[in-house]
Design a protein around this motif. Structure first.
Motif, PDB file in Angstrom:
ATOM      1  N   ALA A 175       1.216  -1.644  -0.259  1.00 47.62           N
ATOM      2  CA  ALA A 175       0.149  -0.004   0.318  1.00 47.62           C
ATOM      3  C   ALA A 175       0.599   1.066   0.042  1.00 47.62           C
ATOM      4  O   ALA A 175       2.586   1.248   0.807  1.00 47.62           O
ATOM      5  CB  ALA A 175      -0.348  -0.068   1.237  1.00 47.62           C
TER       6      ALA A 175
ATOM      7  N   ASN B 113       0.836   5.573   0.739  1.00 48.17           N
ATOM      8  CA  ASN B 113       0.555   6.528   2.019  1.00 48.17           C
ATOM      9  C   ASN B 113       1.570   7.967   1.691  1.00 48.17           C
ATOM     10  O   ASN B 113       2.600   8.314   1.344  1.00 48.17           O
ATOM     11  CB  ASN B 113       0.494   6.114   2.920  1.00 48.17           C
ATOM     12  CG  ASN B 113      -0.444   6.652   4.311  1.00 48.17           C
ATOM     13  OD1 ASN B 113      -0.035   8.270   4.459  1.00 48.17           O
ATOM     14  ND2 ASN B 113      -1.886   6.626   4.484  1.00 48.17           N
TER      15      ASN B 113
ATOM     16  N   GLU C  93       0.344   3.587   8.325  1.00 44.62           N
ATOM     17  CA  GLU C  93      -1.316   3.658   8.334  1.00 44.62           C
ATOM     18  C   GLU C  93      -0.828   2.844   6.130  1.00 44.62           C
ATOM     19  O   GLU C  93      -2.013   1.872   6.345  1.00 44.62           O
ATOM     20  CB  GLU C  93      -1.101   5.465   6.910  1.00 44.62           C
ATOM     21  CG  GLU C  93      -1.834   6.035   8.717  1.00 44.62           C
ATOM     22  CD  GLU C  93      -2.787   5.742   8.927  1.00 44.62           C
ATOM     23  OE1 GLU C  93      -3.905   5.063   8.722  1.00 44.62           O
ATOM     24  OE2 GLU C  93      -2.454   5.576  10.693  1.00 44.62           O
ATOM     25  N   ALA C  94       0.382   2.840   5.688  1.00 44.53           N
ATOM     26  CA  ALA C  94      -0.083   1.572   4.665  1.00 44.53           C
ATOM     27  C   ALA C  94       1.319   0.454   5.074  1.00 44.53           C
ATOM     28  O   ALA C  94      -0.111  -0.370   4.589  1.00 44.53           O
ATOM     29  CB  ALA C  94       1.187   2.526   4.222  1.00 44.53           C
TER      30      ALA C  94
ATOM     31  N   LYS D 296      -1.057  -1.256   7.864  1.00 41.30           N
ATOM     32  CA  LYS D 296      -2.372  -0.993   7.613  1.00 41.30           C
ATOM     33  C   LYS D 296      -3.080  -1.624   7.184  1.00 41.30           C
ATOM     34  O   LYS D 296      -4.026  -2.610   6.825  1.00 41.30           O
ATOM     35  CB  LYS D 296      -3.095   0.104   8.750  1.00 41.30           C
ATOM     36  CG  LYS D 296      -2.945  -0.130  10.047  1.00 41.30           C
ATOM     37  CD  LYS D 296      -3.647   0.938  10.626  1.00 41.30           C
ATOM     38  CE  LYS D 296      -2.578   1.885  12.393  1.00 41.30           C
ATOM     39  NZ  LYS D 296      -3.113   2.337  12.533  1.00 41.30           N
ATOM     40  N   GLU D 297      -2.579  -0.697   5.842  1.00 40.31           N
ATOM     41  CA  GLU D 297      -3.967  -1.248   4.589  1.00 40.31           C
ATOM     42  C   GLU D 297      -3.283  -2.234   3.899  1.00 40.31           C
ATOM     43  O   GLU D 297      -3.952  -3.057   3.274  1.00 40.31           O
ATOM     44  CB  GLU D 297      -3.773   0.150   3.542  1.00 40.31           C
ATOM     45  CG  GLU D 297      -4.585   0.529   2.721  1.00 40.31           C
ATOM     46  CD  GLU D 297      -4.643   1.597   1.307  1.00 40.31           C
ATOM     47  OE1 GLU D 297      -4.283   1.627   0.451  1.00 40.31           O
ATOM     48  OE2 GLU D 297      -3.965   2.448   2.047  1.00 40.31           O
ATOM     49  N   ALA D 298      -1.873  -2.391   3.999  1.00 38.88           N
ATOM     50  CA  ALA D 298      -1.366  -3.329   3.196  1.00 38.88           C
ATOM     51  C   ALA D 298      -2.127  -5.038   3.760  1.00 38.88           C
ATOM     52  O   ALA D 298      -2.083  -5.604   2.662  1.00 38.88           O
ATOM     53  CB  ALA D 298      -0.339  -3.211   3.212  1.00 38.88           C
TER      54      ALA D 298
ATOM     55  N   SER E 208      -4.532  -5.487   5.426  1.00 41.25           N
ATOM     56  CA  SER E 208      -5.904  -5.615   5.035  1.00 41.25           C
ATOM     57  C   SER E 208      -6.438  -6.089   3.681  1.00 41.25           C
ATOM     58  O   SER E 208      -5.635  -6.236   2.671  1.00 41.25           O
ATOM     59  CB  SER E 208      -7.309  -4.828   5.364  1.00 41.25           C
ATOM     60  OG  SER E 208      -6.655  -3.580   4.513  1.00 41.25           O
TER      61      SER E 208
END
Length: 150
Positions: free
Chosen positions: A33, A35, A143-144, A146-148, A150
């Protein structure tokens, strides 16, 4: 200036000149991800990419591109070097330790075993306007990741 302060200053200068992780790398199909973070106070900006292992348990790579002061660019460089290969648990612990250090206003001694070269930013905590500069890439990576995941 103490010898430790001098060493810390040299680490920041070295990383601001020879930026590790600079230039967004390909993800090769791995969970990843991007960010983007921007600091409106000073204009620092970063686009950061986190690539995880296939099982989403480890940081394989952090790459970035950005524009900003030497503190923000050195911080991104240190982060990209240190995070590679860490489990997400270790990575999150490192980010939290860094955040606490920067919020301490100089009252906390850095744990160099956890923070490594990031301990060099201990002096930045005494300058509130510079804390955001140092945290910019770390927030983007958090943040990246966490996104990666999910």
């Amino acid at each position: 200036m103490s010898s430790l302060d001098s060493l810390y200053q040299q680490i920041i200068l070295d990383h601001s000149k020879q930026r590790l992780g600079e230039g967004l790398t390909e993800t090769h199909g791995h969970p990843s991800a991007d960010n983007h973070q921007y600091n409106p106070t000073c204009g620092d900006e970063i686009n950061l990419r986190v690539r995880l292992s296939e099982d989403k348990q480890r940081i394989e790579n952090i790459s970035w591109e950005g524009d900003g002061c030497s503190i923000s660019m050195a911080s991104a460089s240190v982060l990209s070097e240190m995070a590679q290969g860490l489990s997400l648990e270790e990575f999150n612990e490192m980010v939290e330790q860094f955040r606490q250090l920067l919020r301490s206003r100089g009252t906390i001694e850095p744990d160099e075993e956890i923070l490594g070269d990031a301990a060099a930013f201990a002096g930045v905590s005494r300058f509130v306007a510079r804390v955001k500069c140092a945290m910019l890439s770390w927030v983007a990576a958090e943040e990246a990741a966490k996104e990666a995941q999910s």
